[in-house]
Design a protein around this motif. Structure first.
Motif, PDB file in Angstrom:
ATOM      1  N   VAL A   1      41.731  52.434  42.634  1.00  0.00           N
ATOM      2  CA  VAL A   1      41.525  52.785  41.110  1.00  0.00           C
ATOM      3  C   VAL A   1      43.067  52.939  40.649  1.00  0.00           C
ATOM      4  O   VAL A   1      43.789  53.697  41.436  1.00  0.00           O
ATOM      5  N   SER A   2      43.485  51.849  39.738  1.00  0.00           N
ATOM      6  CA  SER A   2      44.568  52.228  38.907  1.00  0.00           C
ATOM      7  C   SER A   2      44.690  53.425  37.619  1.00  0.00           C
ATOM      8  O   SER A   2      43.507  52.717  37.205  1.00  0.00           O
ATOM      9  N   THR A   3      45.471  53.373  37.406  1.00  0.00           N
ATOM     10  CA  THR A   3      44.936  54.163  36.224  1.00  0.00           C
ATOM     11  C   THR A   3      46.228  53.852  35.139  1.00  0.00           C
ATOM     12  O   THR A   3      47.681  53.683  35.242  1.00  0.00           O
TER      13      THR A   3
ATOM     14  N   ALA B   1      50.099  46.412  23.219  1.00  0.00           N
ATOM     15  CA  ALA B   1      50.377  45.527  23.690  1.00  0.00           C
ATOM     16  C   ALA B   1      51.139  45.317  24.717  1.00  0.00           C
ATOM     17  O   ALA B   1      50.296  44.462  25.458  1.00  0.00           O
ATOM     18  N   ALA B   2      51.787  46.673  24.867  1.00  0.00           N
ATOM     19  CA  ALA B   2      52.248  47.079  26.768  1.00  0.00           C
ATOM     20  C   ALA B   2      51.486  46.567  27.225  1.00  0.00           C
ATOM     21  O   ALA B   2      51.278  46.839  28.836  1.00  0.00           O
ATOM     22  N   LEU B   3      50.027  47.719  27.170  1.00  0.00           N
ATOM     23  CA  LEU B   3      49.353  47.679  27.939  1.00  0.00           C
ATOM     24  C   LEU B   3      48.594  46.481  28.060  1.00  0.00           C
ATOM     25  O   LEU B   3      48.038  46.873  29.331  1.00  0.00           O
ATOM     26  N   ALA B   4      48.429  45.261  27.257  1.00  0.00           N
ATOM     27  CA  ALA B   4      47.433  43.905  27.936  1.00  0.00           C
ATOM     28  C   ALA B   4      47.982  43.743  28.884  1.00  0.00           C
ATOM     29  O   ALA B   4      48.047  43.217  29.373  1.00  0.00           O
ATOM     30  N   ALA B   5      49.617  43.569  28.164  1.00  0.00           N
ATOM     31  CA  ALA B   5      50.716  42.650  29.092  1.00  0.00           C
ATOM     32  C   ALA B   5      50.528  43.131  30.665  1.00  0.00           C
ATOM     33  O   ALA B   5      50.634  42.854  31.657  1.00  0.00           O
TER      34      ALA B   5
ATOM     35  N   LEU C   1      48.273  45.345  31.642  1.00  0.00           N
ATOM     36  CA  LEU C   1      47.044  44.630  32.853  1.00  0.00           C
ATOM     37  C   LEU C   1      46.797  43.014  33.374  1.00  0.00           C
ATOM     38  O   LEU C   1      46.292  43.040  34.254  1.00  0.00           O
ATOM     39  N   ARG C   2      47.001  42.265  32.249  1.00  0.00           N
ATOM     40  CA  ARG C   2      47.100  40.642  32.595  1.00  0.00           C
ATOM     41  C   ARG C   2      47.789  40.406  33.399  1.00  0.00           C
ATOM     42  O   ARG C   2      47.240  40.326  34.226  1.00  0.00           O
ATOM     43  N   ASP C   3      49.515  40.957  34.060  1.00  0.00           N
ATOM     44  CA  ASP C   3      49.974  41.019  34.995  1.00  0.00           C
ATOM     45  C   ASP C   3      49.331  41.465  36.438  1.00  0.00           C
ATOM     46  O   ASP C   3      49.872  41.213  37.277  1.00  0.00           O
ATOM     47  N   ALA C   4      49.075  42.583  36.243  1.00  0.00           N
ATOM     48  CA  ALA C   4      48.628  43.508  37.579  1.00  0.00           C
ATOM     49  C   ALA C   4      47.265  42.872  37.831  1.00  0.00           C
ATOM     50  O   ALA C   4      46.354  43.288  39.464  1.00  0.00           O
ATOM     51  N   HIS C   5      46.364  42.455  37.358  1.00  0.00           N
ATOM     52  CA  HIS C   5      44.730  42.260  37.346  1.00  0.00           C
ATOM     53  C   HIS C   5      44.512  40.756  37.493  1.00  0.00           C
ATOM     54  O   HIS C   5      43.249  40.655  36.104  1.00  0.00           O
TER      55      HIS C   5
ATOM     56  N   LEU D   1      42.995  39.117  28.395  1.00  0.00           N
ATOM     57  CA  LEU D   1      41.945  39.099  29.114  1.00  0.00           C
ATOM     58  C   LEU D   1      41.144  38.143  29.464  1.00  0.00           C
ATOM     59  O   LEU D   1      40.617  37.531  30.941  1.00  0.00           O
ATOM     60  N   LEU D   2      40.215  37.690  27.882  1.00  0.00           N
ATOM     61  CA  LEU D   2      39.630  36.709  28.482  1.00  0.00           C
ATOM     62  C   LEU D   2      40.134  35.211  29.116  1.00  0.00           C
ATOM     63  O   LEU D   2      38.909  35.228  29.597  1.00  0.00           O
ATOM     64  N   PRO D   3      41.196  34.241  28.388  1.00  0.00           N
ATOM     65  CA  PRO D   3      41.703  33.411  29.232  1.00  0.00           C
ATOM     66  C   PRO D   3      41.790  33.735  30.223  1.00  0.00           C
ATOM     67  O   PRO D   3      41.072  32.880  31.421  1.00  0.00           O
ATOM     68  N   LEU D   4      41.953  35.026  31.680  1.00  0.00           N
ATOM     69  CA  LEU D   4      41.687  35.092  32.907  1.00  0.00           C
ATOM     70  C   LEU D   4      40.484  34.798  33.457  1.00  0.00           C
ATOM     71  O   LEU D   4      39.796  34.148  34.431  1.00  0.00           O
ATOM     72  N   MET D   5      39.484  35.572  32.837  1.00  0.00           N
ATOM     73  CA  MET D   5      37.873  35.316  32.967  1.00  0.00           C
ATOM     74  C   MET D   5      37.467  34.357  33.372  1.00  0.00           C
ATOM     75  O   MET D   5      36.593  34.372  33.856  1.00  0.00           O
TER      76      MET D   5
END
Length: 292
Positions: A71-73, A85-89, A91-95, A139-143
């Motif tokens: 679990v990451s918070t 914008a910072a959150l999206a980056a 999430l994309r990098d960490a997951h 996140l869609l491109p990752l999925m």
């Protein structure tokens, strides 16, 4: 020569075990129970909310119920465009293994359009509409790259019908509904491995009415009566609603109505698209009398 009918792709049930599910608004209410339900199915979790203490509490519950789950918070104010914008980056990098995005976070704002300031209207749109779009874009491109995934958008009963006094909220939820449905159609047409579930909960027993912001032009007594009336309509258990949502995303359903009120008003809006408000108004007036 007639053109062949377009077929919706038949996607297998989503396997969430071992992949990451991102859940916004996860510090309580339906978001908490969605996170716990996904954790019980073996999904690792990236939980987002502005309530740091609430996130830690939910992370602890998930750890107790599902010991093998990571679990990451992420503490973030989803009304702040730069923070999102910072959150999206992050999430994309960490997951990079993300397979589920649940756009659950939402805020409410009571007041008619003429009582609502532009700042309040924009604040609500940032959280309820723009943030889901931005996180999906990230996140869609990752999925798609991962070969399997599901985007879940929590619209509302008020994304099906537009009651008086909920202009800002209904605008955001109709908008999210449109985004969900159009994105689903695009992904289906392209035969992508990612689907979209548009969720329309009715009166779920959460704190959204109690925590609603009141438009600056609303009389305080009027606002209190409105909150009490709406709060009394929130009856459906949040854990039950969350389990239905998790089951729907695993089954790759495109649309989910939660609760008899959502199903009834959806049907009413289809039958009487210009006359459903009078029926709703009588119900709200009855709830208001009971709240006194």
């Amino acid at each position: 020569m007639s053109r062949p009918a377009l077929r919706r792709p038949s996607r297998p049930p989503l396997d969430v075990a071992g992949a990451t599910a991102v859940v916004t608004g996860a510090a309580g209410g339906m978001g908490e129970h969605i996170a716990r339900g996904l954790g019980r199915r073996g999904a690792h979790l990236a939980l987002v909310d502005r309530d740091a203490d609430g996130l830690e509490r939910v992370a602890g519950l998930v750890g107790g119920e599902s010991p093998g789950v990571r679990v990451s918070t992420y503490v973030a104010d989803l009304s702040d465009r730069d923070a999102v914008a910072a959150l999206a980056a992050r999430l994309r990098d960490a997951h990079p293994d993300v397979r589920v995005l649940v756009n659950n976070a939402g805020v409410a704002l009571g007041g008619r359009f003429v009582q609502t300031s532009e700042a309040d209207f924009d604040w609500l749109l940032e959280v309820n509409l723009h943030t889901p779009i931005r996180l999906t874009r990230a996140l869609l491109p990752l999925m798609i790259e991962n070969g399997q995934g599901q985007v879940v958008g929590l619209s509302s009963l008020f994304g099906l019908v537009g009651p008086a006094g909920q202009t800002a909220y209904s605008t955001s939820k109709f908008g999210l509904r449109g985004f969900n449905e159009s994105l689903a159609s695009e992904l289906d047409a392209e035969d992508q491995p990612v689907g979209v579930t548009s969720v329309h909960p009715g009166g779920i027993a959460t704190n959204i009415a109690r925590n609603a912001r009141t438009a600056s032009g609303v009389d305080p007594d009027e606002a209190a009566r409105g909150r009490r009336a709406f709060d009394k309509a929130l009856r459906y258990p949040a854990d039950k609603a969350a389990e239905e949502i998790v089951e729907a995303l695993v089954a790759r359903r495109r649309r989910l109505l939660v609760g008899n009120d959502a199903r009834a008003l959806d049907a009413l809006a289809r039958v009487a698209p210009s006359g459903y408000w009078s029926v709703m108004q009588r119900g709200l007036e009855l709830a208001a009398r009971r709240s006194r």
